[in-house]
Scaffold this motif. Structure first.
Motif, PDB file in Angstrom:
ATOM      1  N   HIS A 119       0.842  -1.199   0.000  1.00 34.67           N
ATOM      2  CA  HIS A 119       0.000   0.000   0.000  1.00 34.67           C
ATOM      3  C   HIS A 119       0.882   1.255   0.000  1.00 34.67           C
ATOM      4  N   VAL A 121       0.863   5.378   1.812  1.00 35.06           N
ATOM      5  CA  VAL A 121       0.247   6.187   2.869  1.00 35.06           C
ATOM      6  C   VAL A 121       0.545   7.653   2.593  1.00 35.06           C
ATOM      7  N   GLU A 124      -3.126  13.059   5.362  1.00 34.75           N
ATOM      8  CA  GLU A 124      -4.386  13.577   4.824  1.00 34.75           C
ATOM      9  C   GLU A 124      -4.347  15.075   4.591  1.00 34.75           C
ATOM     10  N   VAL A 142      -4.112   8.598   5.200  1.00 33.21           N
ATOM     11  CA  VAL A 142      -4.915   7.833   4.264  1.00 33.21           C
ATOM     12  C   VAL A 142      -4.045   6.682   3.773  1.00 33.21           C
ATOM     13  N   ILE A 144      -3.756   3.776   1.208  1.00 34.31           N
ATOM     14  CA  ILE A 144      -4.364   3.554  -0.102  1.00 34.31           C
ATOM     15  C   ILE A 144      -3.939   2.202  -0.660  1.00 34.31           C
ATOM     16  N   GLY A 145      -4.949   1.400  -0.991  1.00 39.48           N
ATOM     17  CA  GLY A 145      -4.722   0.137  -1.679  1.00 39.48           C
ATOM     18  C   GLY A 145      -3.971  -0.892  -0.856  1.00 39.48           C
ATOM     19  N   ALA A 154      -9.548  -1.464  -0.131  1.00 37.43           N
ATOM     20  CA  ALA A 154      -9.909  -0.110  -0.532  1.00 37.43           C
ATOM     21  C   ALA A 154      -9.152   0.900   0.333  1.00 37.43           C
ATOM     22  N   PRO A 155      -9.096   2.167  -0.108  1.00 37.66           N
ATOM     23  CA  PRO A 155      -8.474   3.199   0.731  1.00 37.66           C
ATOM     24  C   PRO A 155      -9.179   3.296   2.077  1.00 37.66           C
ATOM     25  N   HIS A 156      -8.423   3.683   3.080  1.00 36.21           N
ATOM     26  CA  HIS A 156      -8.991   3.802   4.425  1.00 36.21           C
ATOM     27  C   HIS A 156      -8.337   4.984   5.124  1.00 36.21           C
ATOM     28  N   LEU A 157      -9.125   5.759   5.836  1.00 35.65           N
ATOM     29  CA  LEU A 157      -8.614   6.886   6.605  1.00 35.65           C
ATOM     30  C   LEU A 157      -8.440   6.440   8.049  1.00 35.65           C
TER      31      LEU A 157
END
Length: 163
Positions: A119, A121, A124, A142, A144-145, A154-157
């Protein structure tokens, strides 16, 4: 010439102020097609021409290393194998988060709810020139991937409380 203390591949390298570079994680070859994980960080000081080994519990490949402010690096996730397939009985995804802070502090933080590797990062919506977060302030990242247990993620915050 400057040499790392330990040969490694599939690691991260993060530029820090003063000509320093943090080398984290990575693997090294073993007999056959097996590999081992490096359980150390190395701080390279290009100006002084030195490499300092920092013992830590961090060991991963395909993790992310994101600079947070001037003197800290956030290490997130990773895997125990450089093989490209999804996690299986052969290798695993990690949810670990670690914080490195100059000159030599390494601390494990909370684990992510979804382990992942491969992934990226990003901080944000960090504006260019914005002040880094104060110690103890929430930091939003965030993720991402990447891959997680048996699937692409999926992306995640994530909101992390950094010490």
């Amino acid at each position: 010439s400057l040499r790392l203390g330990e040969p490694r591949y599939a690691h991260s390298a993060t530029a820090l102020p003063g000509g320093k570079v943090l080398i984290a994680g990575g693997a090294y070859p073993l007999a056959g097609d097996k590999e081992g994980l490096r359980r150390s960080l190395e701080l390279v000081d290009l100006a002084a021409g030195t490499v300092t080994r920092l013992d830590s519990g961090f060991a991963a490949v395909q993790h992310s290393a994101t600079r947070v402010g001037d003197e800290r690096v956030l290490l997130i996730g990773g895997s125990d194998s450089t093989a490209p397939e999804l996690p299986s009985a052969r290798h695993a995804a990690f949810g670990q988060t670690w914080l490195f802070e100059l000159p030599d502090k390494v601390e494990r933080l909370v684990d992510l709810p979804e382990p992942r590797y491969g992934h990226i990062v990003v901080d944000e919506l960090r504006k260019i020139g914005a002040a880094p977060p104060a110690p103890g302030a929430p930091t939003k990242m965030v993720v991402i991937g990447g891959y997680g247990p048996e699937k692409t993620l999926a992306p995640h915050l994530y909101e992390l409380q950094l010490p």
